[in-house]
Write a protein that holds these residues in place. Structure first.
Motif, mmCIF file in Angstrom:
data_model
loop_
_atom_site.group_PDB
_atom_site.id
_atom_site.type_symbol
_atom_site.label_atom_id
_atom_site.label_comp_id
_atom_site.label_asym_id
_atom_site.label_seq_id
_atom_site.Cartn_x
_atom_site.Cartn_y
_atom_site.Cartn_z
ATOM 1 N N ALA A 280 -2.142 84.569 71.663
ATOM 2 C CA ALA A 280 -1.629 85.474 70.639
ATOM 3 C C ALA A 280 -1.438 84.798 69.289
ATOM 4 N N MET B 118 -4.242 93.310 71.276
ATOM 5 C CA MET B 118 -4.802 92.798 70.015
ATOM 6 C C MET B 118 -6.105 93.527 69.672
ATOM 7 N N SER C 76 -6.170 85.043 67.978
ATOM 8 C CA SER C 76 -6.383 86.486 68.121
ATOM 9 C C SER C 76 -7.402 86.991 67.103
#
Ligand code: ZN
Length: 291
Positions: free
Chosen positions: A259, A53, A264
């Protein structure tokens, strides 16, 4: 014909502009050091998600440093001397044995002189015995006797509960829960939705520590129906330390919850802020109702 020339020129110029932007982004990435190696969580699963990320934001270069495992011989720690000065920000996905004293001192110096620190989830469970670390992190996973507690009341007012009063650290069963922004003007939060439903995750409560000058950015209501505390618990906050900046995100128990688009976004924007004091990564679209 003239129109054609203009079109070709525009095409060429457009391509150059894109290349320049690409080169600019690649030229000056923020150097980030991701620390892992011991954790009561599955760090081998979450570290690649965190790395990906950060890289996907286009703003960072990421080095990963894995500390010796818990049962490693003493000598294994002899070479654990991260050169923090090479990095603008350090992200901790580490919850384990205390670092060697020399390493602690180097990290304190790094932070005093303007370093950045990102605490991810259980990284706030670590190092209760290291007082300067506790000052950096502000609120740690600790019993009520360890330090003060910070919550946010219904009106949005920050409430401080003294050491020894009220619950210590804990969490109920994992569930999806609503998170609420508490400072929409802060660079990390600007442009994000006012609230959304975070993925199924732990909801830490009763975190304890020195909590000096901590600034709460995001809370979640800890519901009594989920063995919670019936108040708004700080999930994301920032702490000044010397000339340095600390960003703490208690969300993201596993590779799925970390996530989540909201989590994120907070991680990458918080890391940029910890590194530079500014946020240039655009606010992404966030899934508001993921259960
Ligand atoms: Zn957890």
């Amino acid at each position: 014909m003239k129109g054609m020339k203009t079109a070709i020129w525009l095409l060429a110029f457009g391509s150059m502009a894109v290349l320049a932007a690409g080169a600019g982004a690649a030229k000056d990435p923020i150097r980030l050091l991701l620390l892992d190696g011991q954790n009561n969580h599955d760090w081998k699963a979450t570290t690649p998600v965190l790395r990906d990320m950060l890289l996907a934001s286009g703003r960072f270069s990421v080095d990963i440093l894995t500390a010796p495992p818990k049962d490693a011989p003493r000598e294994a720690w002899g070479s654990f001397r991260p050169d923090f000065s090479k990095y603008k920000v350090v992200l901790s996905n580490y919850n384990g044995q205390l670092w060697p004293a020399e390493c602690q001192a180097a990290f304190e110096k790094y932070m005093r002189e303007g370093g950045g620190l990102v605490i991810y989830h259980a990284a706030n469970n670590a190092f209760l015995e290291w007082s300067e670390w506790a000052r950096m992190v502000g609120l740690l996973w600790a019993p009520a006797t360890y330090g003060d507690r910070v919550t946010v009341d219904r009106e949005g007012k920050v409430i401080r509960t003294p050491k020894g009063e009220g619950p210590g650290a804990g969490h109920g069963p994992q569930h999806a829960y609503e998170v609420i922004l508490r400072d929409i003007k802060h660079p990390i939060m600007r442009g994000l939705p006012l609230k959304w439903v975070h993925a199924k995750d732990e909801l830490y409560h009763g975190q304890r520590g020195p909590a000096q000058n901590i600034h709460v950015l995001l809370t979640a209501f800890s519901s009594p129906t989920q063995k919670g505390t019936s108040t708004n618990e700080p999930m994301v906050f920032i702490v000044p330390y010397g000339k340095g900046r600390v960003f703490v995100n208690l969300l993201g128990h596993d590779q799925v919850s970390v996530a989540h688009s909201g989590c994120s976004a907070l991680m990458v924007r918080g890391a940029e802020w910890a590194a530079t004091g500014k946020v240039t990564i655009p606010a992404p679209r966030i899934h508001l109702n993921k259960k």
